[in-house]
Design a protein around this motif. Structure first.
Motif, PDB file in Angstrom:
ATOM      1  N   PHE A 332       0.901  -1.060  -0.083  1.00  0.00           N
ATOM      2  CA  PHE A 332      -0.009   0.026  -0.086  1.00  0.00           C
ATOM      3  C   PHE A 332       0.955   1.196   0.150  1.00  0.00           C
ATOM      4  N   ASP A 333       0.324   2.552  -0.486  1.00  0.00           N
ATOM      5  CA  ASP A 333       0.924   3.470  -0.420  1.00  0.00           C
ATOM      6  C   ASP A 333       1.093   3.995   1.105  1.00  0.00           C
ATOM      7  N   ILE A 334       2.047   4.340   1.633  1.00  0.00           N
ATOM      8  CA  ILE A 334       2.357   4.818   2.950  1.00  0.00           C
ATOM      9  C   ILE A 334       1.775   6.365   3.179  1.00  0.00           C
ATOM     10  N   LYS A 335       0.667   6.536   4.164  1.00  0.00           N
ATOM     11  CA  LYS A 335      -0.064   8.009   4.076  1.00  0.00           C
ATOM     12  C   LYS A 335       0.289   8.473   5.475  1.00  0.00           C
ATOM     13  N   GLN A 336       0.238   9.956   5.657  1.00  0.00           N
ATOM     14  CA  GLN A 336       0.017  10.824   6.782  1.00  0.00           C
ATOM     15  C   GLN A 336      -1.244  11.533   6.603  1.00  0.00           C
ATOM     16  N   LYS A 337      -2.303  10.803   6.952  1.00  0.00           N
ATOM     17  CA  LYS A 337      -3.811  11.335   6.881  1.00  0.00           C
ATOM     18  C   LYS A 337      -3.895  11.075   5.311  1.00  0.00           C
ATOM     19  N   VAL A 341       3.102   9.647   1.717  1.00  0.00           N
ATOM     20  CA  VAL A 341       4.653   9.938   1.954  1.00  0.00           C
ATOM     21  C   VAL A 341       5.333   9.147   1.389  1.00  0.00           C
ATOM     22  N   MET A 342       4.978   7.896   1.158  1.00  0.00           N
ATOM     23  CA  MET A 342       5.757   7.107   0.042  1.00  0.00           C
ATOM     24  C   MET A 342       4.592   6.121  -0.822  1.00  0.00           C
ATOM     25  N   THR A 343       4.977   6.187  -2.098  1.00  0.00           N
ATOM     26  CA  THR A 343       3.989   5.103  -2.855  1.00  0.00           C
ATOM     27  C   THR A 343       4.565   3.798  -2.876  1.00  0.00           C
ATOM     28  N   LYS A 344       3.489   3.081  -3.182  1.00  0.00           N
ATOM     29  CA  LYS A 344       3.943   1.502  -3.122  1.00  0.00           C
ATOM     30  C   LYS A 344       4.821   0.878  -4.125  1.00  0.00           C
ATOM     31  N   SER A 345       5.097   1.905  -5.262  1.00  0.00           N
ATOM     32  CA  SER A 345       6.152   1.602  -5.959  1.00  0.00           C
ATOM     33  C   SER A 345       7.328   1.803  -5.438  1.00  0.00           C
ATOM     34  N   GLU A 346       7.559   2.913  -4.478  1.00  0.00           N
ATOM     35  CA  GLU A 346       8.640   3.245  -3.700  1.00  0.00           C
ATOM     36  C   GLU A 346       8.955   2.029  -2.761  1.00  0.00           C
TER      37      GLU A 346
END
Length: 675
Positions: A332-337, A341-346
């Motif tokens: 998953f993408d890492i999100k702050q709300k 913050v970081m995409t799943k590709s990253e």
């Protein structure tokens, strides 16, 4: 009854009771003195402590003074808790100081020694015990139920003794109502008296009437897997609770209530048993249903097929997961709300950095560490964008890290708890299925992240025959340090696809762990007439091993109805007849649909319907579907839908009928509509 013995025992009881009253008075005095001193010290703190933070030196002095007072307060709390616990023990013993006495002679001694056994131990002066705890080693002699040469165990040492007397008491406060000198269970008047009493909405402790085969289970040495295989009414649940109490006593310095978990499929059961352990002076352990366990561990539970995991699917997950090549959709993408913050590709690019590791715990933990470092760097830059003045940007690294933890904890928590892994996608890739069960989802997450609870030391599973093998494997993997005690009756398995007892043994063997199976073949619940009725549904070899302790009761009522209308009329009549009897009357139906249909036909005359969240009523009649009646017992039972449609002549149908019939203790009525 010998009058001289009675008077002598009454005199001993009167003396013991007087000492208990003196002890109670003394403890209450100590508590009052402690509370008074606590108030004085609290006032002293308020008047004298100075909160001075003018400089480092005075700040340190203030903090040191606060710490001293905190230690005083902690000492008061410990002493107060100890006194409260002792007072609670005395109050329980004042209800009935003890229930038994043994007279033993040790090898090489010419005199005998008397021990009075109760729910808890109490001493007058700290070492001479007035009453010994039923869980103490010497009390084992009482439960062995054999006069003459016997023994008990202390720290793995066998102590031989000669049991000269085994006496039981019927006591109410300081009044001796009766005493019995007995040897074996079938002659046990206390047991028979207990079994003849009407049942209530709460289970009672069986401490005074534990039988020899039950005591074997309660005091059995620790093993990784202990299976108690008992027929209906053999006291499995009571034995389970007594064993928990015994373990708390045996390991009182090392075992905490939060290290014991009791698992049940029946939410009504938890309320039914919730006063047994407190009655024995112990705290109830964590008690969970399967759904509550999943919710506690954060597993999605809205899947209607959550407990229908295919055989072999968990093994498939274990075997195939290490061979998977990670792809972006596994994360998953890492999100702050709402901010990425970081995409799943990253995330995938970080995963590829550790390609030397196969998909599994080592890979994901290394990735999580790397992701946290990168995320903090990214969050540090994001936070700088929010400030214009150079003074804020120039804050120390420690202060900046602290602010990042406070302001961006959501993203960091996602990383630390491995929330960046798309568990569903990984499991679907392995199983080739668009839908996965909760057990498959959770097992996959544990295989990926290593999530588990190593604090738990004992897992107790009641009605184990109604769990699937996948559920047992999930429990086993999540609680790797725990010893498992499982109780059940294979003939009460009322769902398709559940685990077999042979399967449980094979699981233990696959782990190389010791597996012990103990039988309980005596029915203490039901009258001989009801016991004969449900045991007739067992295989012949099992049927021959079943026995009932209770005195003869009423014949089983069986009514064959020609129509629905006739069934309703018969049910109304039975409800009225049973209302005049003692105890609860359960109208058991095969499922919720049948409950609704029959209750609807009764209209305004219908008793209330038990739901999952309900507690049992204190009296009267009520409808309950069979799955909720599991593990419970009732004085009067009416099977309102015992026709072949609901209970077909199949293995599952016979199991359901056996389970329903065996809920009854005194009276049983079976209604059938003829096809």
């Amino acid at each position: 009854m010998n009058k001289d013995i009675f008077e002598k025992e009454q005199a001993h009881l009167t003396k013991t009771y007087g000492k208990l009253l003196d002890i109670k008075k003394g403890i209450e005095g100590q508590i009052a003195d402690l509370n008074e001193k606590a108030v004085d010290d609290k006032n002293d703190i308020r008047d004298n402590i100075r909160f001075d933070y003018a400089d480092i030196e005075t700040t340190m002095e203030t903090l040191a003074e606060i710490e001293v007072w905190n230690r005083y307060i902690d000492t008061y709390n410990v002493e107060s808790s100890s006194l409260d616990k002792r007072l609670n023990t005395v109050n329980k013993l004042l209800e009935s100081p003890y229930f038994a006495k043994i007279q033993v002679q040790f090898p090489g001694e010419t005199i005998t020694e008397d021990y009075y056994i109760g729910r808890a131990a109490i001493s007058e002066n700290g070492y001479d015990q007035m009453v010994v705890d039923w869980r103490s080693p010497i009390a084992e002699v009482y439960y062995n139920q054999e006069n003459g040469k016997t023994s008990y165990t202390v720290d793995d040492r066998t102590i031989p003794v000669d049991l000269k007397l085994r006496r039981q008491f019927d006591i109410e406060k300081d009044k001796l109502l009766a005493f019995f000198d007995t040897q074996i269970a079938i002659e046990d008047p206390m047991l028979l008296q207990s079994l003849s009493q009407a049942h209530s909405d709460k289970m009672k402790a069986i401490t005074a009437t534990i039988q020899k085969e039950q005591n074997t289970v309660i005091r059995y040495p620790d093993v990784p897997y202990l299976l108690v295989n008992g027929i209906a009414g053999s006291g499995k649940t009571s034995v389970l609770l007594q064993r928990i109490a015994y373990l708390f006593y045996l390991k009182r310095k090392t075992l905490r209530p939060d290290q014991v978990c009791l698992l049940t499929l029946n939410p009504v059961f938890r309320d039914y048993i919730d006063n047994v352990l407190p009655d024995l002076g112990e705290t109830n352990p964590l008690t969970l249903t399967w759904r509550e366990f999943l919710k506690m561990t954060g597993v999605p539970v809205d899947d209607p097929e959550y407990d229908h995991t295919e055989d072999g699917s968990l093994e498939k997950i274990h075997d195939i997961l290490p061979t998977l090549t990670p792809e972006a959709e596994d994360f998953f993408d890492i999100k702050q709300k709402d901010r990425v913050v970081m995409t799943k590709s990253e995330v995938l690019s970080v995963v590829k950095k550790f390609k030397q590791f196969p998909m599994g715990v080592r890979l994901i933990q290394n990735v999580a560490t790397e992701l946290e470092e990168r995320a903090k760097a990214a969050l540090h830059n994001m936070s700088r964008d929010n400030f214009e003045d150079t003074e804020s940007v120039a804050k120390s690294d420690a202060a900046e890290d602290n602010r990042i933890e406070n302001d961006y904890g959501g993203a960091l928590s996602t990383i630390r708890h491995c929330g960046f892994v798309n568990v569903s996608h990984v499991a679907q890739r392995i199983l080739g299925s668009g839908g996965i069960t909760a057990a498959e989802w959770f097992y996959t997450r544990m295989e990926l992240t290593g999530e588990c609870d190593r604090n738990m030391r004992y897992i107790m599973i009641d009605e184990v025959q109604d769990y699937t093998s996948a559920q047992i494997k999930v429990f086993r993997k999540y609680f790797p340090s725990a010893r498992f005690m499982m109780l059940g009756d294979e003939f009460q398995a009322i769902r398709e696809g559940t685990v077999t007892f042979k399967g449980l043994e094979e699981m233990a063997a696959a782990e190389g762990k010791q597996f012990v199976e103990l039988p309980l073949m005596t029915s203490y619940r039901s009258s001989p007439e009801i016991t004969e009725k449900f045991s007739a549904l067992l295989p012949e070899e099992k049927k021959l091993q079943v026995s009932s302790v209770k005195r003869p009761g009423e014949s089983v009522t069986e009514i064959n109805c020609a129509s629905e209308k006739e069934c309703v009329a018969a049910l109304k009549k039975l409800i009225k007849e049973f209302a005049a009897k003692d105890g609860l009357t359960a109208i058991i139906c095969r499922n919720g649909y049948s409950v609704d249909r029959i209750a609807g036909a009764l209209g305004k005359d219908a008793p209330p319907v038990m739901e999952e969240q309900d507690s049992l009523p204190g009296s009267g009649a009520f409808f309950i579907e069979l799955p909720l009646a599991k593990g419970l017992e009732f004085d009067n039972v009416i099977l309102a839908d015992a026709d072949t449609e609901m209970y077909p002549d199949t293995e599952l149908g016979r199991h359901c009928l056996y389970t329903a019939v065996s809920r009854a203790t005194q009276r049983l009525a079976i209604l059938r509509k003829q096809n």
